[in-house]
Design a protein around this motif. Structure first.
Motif, PDB file in Angstrom:
ATOM      1  N   LEU A 107      27.712 -94.495 -97.317  1.00 16.97           N
ATOM      2  CA  LEU A 107      26.855 -95.651 -97.587  1.00 16.97           C
ATOM      3  C   LEU A 107      26.541 -95.784 -99.075  1.00 16.97           C
ATOM      4  N   GLY A 108      26.348 -94.646 -99.736  1.00 20.13           N
ATOM      5  CA  GLY A 108      26.079 -94.674-101.175  1.00 20.13           C
ATOM      6  C   GLY A 108      27.245 -95.241-101.948  1.00 20.13           C
ATOM      7  N   ALA A 109      28.478 -94.857-101.584  1.00 17.12           N
ATOM      8  CA  ALA A 109      29.664 -95.361-102.269  1.00 17.12           C
ATOM      9  C   ALA A 109      29.837 -96.856-102.035  1.00 17.12           C
ATOM     10  N   ILE A 110      29.614 -97.298-100.776  1.00 17.02           N
ATOM     11  CA  ILE A 110      29.726 -98.723-100.455  1.00 17.02           C
ATOM     12  C   ILE A 110      28.715 -99.523-101.266  1.00 17.02           C
ATOM     13  N   LYS A 111      27.470 -99.035-101.325  1.00 18.50           N
ATOM     14  CA  LYS A 111      26.418 -99.726-102.082  1.00 18.50           C
ATOM     15  C   LYS A 111      26.798 -99.820-103.563  1.00 18.50           C
ATOM     16  N   THR A 112      27.338 -98.739-104.102  1.00 20.89           N
ATOM     17  CA  THR A 112      27.725 -98.727-105.516  1.00 20.89           C
ATOM     18  C   THR A 112      28.810 -99.761-105.796  1.00 20.89           C
ATOM     19  N   ILE A 113      29.822 -99.818-104.931  1.00 16.68           N
ATOM     20  CA  ILE A 113      30.921-100.765-105.116  1.00 16.68           C
ATOM     21  C   ILE A 113      30.410-102.198-105.065  1.00 16.68           C
ATOM     22  N   ILE A 114      29.562-102.505-104.065  1.00 15.19           N
ATOM     23  CA  ILE A 114      29.062-103.875-103.891  1.00 15.19           C
ATOM     24  C   ILE A 114      28.203-104.298-105.076  1.00 15.19           C
ATOM     25  N   ILE A 115      27.276-103.421-105.488  1.00 11.01           N
ATOM     26  CA  ILE A 115      26.379-103.766-106.597  1.00 11.01           C
ATOM     27  C   ILE A 115      27.172-103.956-107.891  1.00 11.01           C
ATOM     28  N   ALA A 116      28.071-103.013-108.182  1.00 13.31           N
ATOM     29  CA  ALA A 116      28.840-103.098-109.424  1.00 13.31           C
ATOM     30  C   ALA A 116      29.714-104.337-109.443  1.00 13.31           C
ATOM     31  N   ASP A 117      30.364-104.633-108.306  1.00 17.77           N
ATOM     32  CA  ASP A 117      31.250-105.794-108.246  1.00 17.77           C
ATOM     33  C   ASP A 117      30.462-107.092-108.381  1.00 17.77           C
ATOM     34  N   THR A 118      29.271-107.141-107.762  1.00 15.80           N
ATOM     35  CA  THR A 118      28.441-108.342-107.851  1.00 15.80           C
ATOM     36  C   THR A 118      28.009-108.598-109.286  1.00 15.80           C
TER      37      THR A 118
END
Length: 240
Positions: A107-118
């Motif tokens: 979940l931490g990795a998914i959150k990081t990817i989404i936030i950074a990409d946004t």
């Protein structure tokens, strides 16, 4: 969505090209965010991270398309695209520029990817909205087609850009081309152009593409010259 319309495929190819040119960092973000995950969870992190990032991007583009229908906003978007295209041609700053924290949980990795990409998707959103010309279905189609290209092909594209700099100029020129189209289809300019200067429909995109390439190349050469002068000064000041 008319698959037999050549304009549809031309716009779709523009969207895919924008994602490839401006989405080179996506693969790096994914790799950095998932590098500490157990081997079995990495593919899951990549899949759900990209899925979430693309979903948010579609939402952002939806709002961008509707906002671009207002007077002046396409003109502002065109100026931003010109700036993004010129910036694309500038030499990279020292360091890799990626401050992405790796996570030890899925979940931490998914959150990081989404936030950074946004956070990094402003250029993509503006470019895609301009290429789509108000068709959200086309946006979704283009993004879905580009997902595997971004995930599995962006590293290859980055290598091609490093080996063949011409591809970077083509990408920057594409952004300039789209900016020209946006400028003459703004609610403020569209009617006047159609009535008095229809030739701008082909001349403006060509002109803005050349502006991006020429200006970007000139600024890049000046930056490289300044860097060389600084390095020369530092070397001359070093003790023997």
């Amino acid at each position: 969505m008319d698959f037999s319309d050549p304009q549809f495929w031309f716009a779709a190819l523009q969207i895919i090209a924008i994602d490839i040119v401006l989405g080179g960092d996506n693969a790096v973000i994914i790799a950095l965010a998932c590098r500490r995950l157990p081997e079995k969870q990495r593919n899951q992190g990549i899949f759900w991270g990209v899925f979430g990032a693309i979903t948010i991007r579609v939402i952002l583009v939806f709002f961008a398309i509707n906002l671009l229908a207002l007077p002046f906003l396409k003109l502002v978007g065109a100026l931003l695209l010109l700036w993004i295209g010129i910036k694309l041609l500038q030499p990279e700053a020292a360091g890799d520029g990626h401050e992405i924290d790796a996570s030890t949980t899925l979940l931490g990795a998914i959150k990081t990817i989404i936030i950074a990409d946004t956070v990094m998707s402003l250029d993509n959103v503006i470019g895609i909205a301009g290429a789509a010309r108000g068709d959200l279905t086309l946006v979704i189609f283009g993004l879905l087609v580009s997902v595997p290209i971004i995930v599995w092909g962006s590293k290859l594209v980055m290598k091609l850009m490093n080996r063949f700099p011409l591809t970077i100029f083509i990408g920057a020129g594409l952004l300039g081309w789209i900016a020209g189209g946006m400028a003459i289809t703004d609610a403020l300019t569209r009617e006047w152009v159609n009535m008095h200067a229809a030739f701008l429909h082909w001349l403006m995109p060509i002109g803005t593409a050349l502006v991006v390439i020429v200006t970007g190349k000139w600024l890049a050469a000046r930056t490289q010259k300044n860097i060389a002068l600084v390095d020369l000064t530092n070397d001359s000041n070093k003790p023997m």
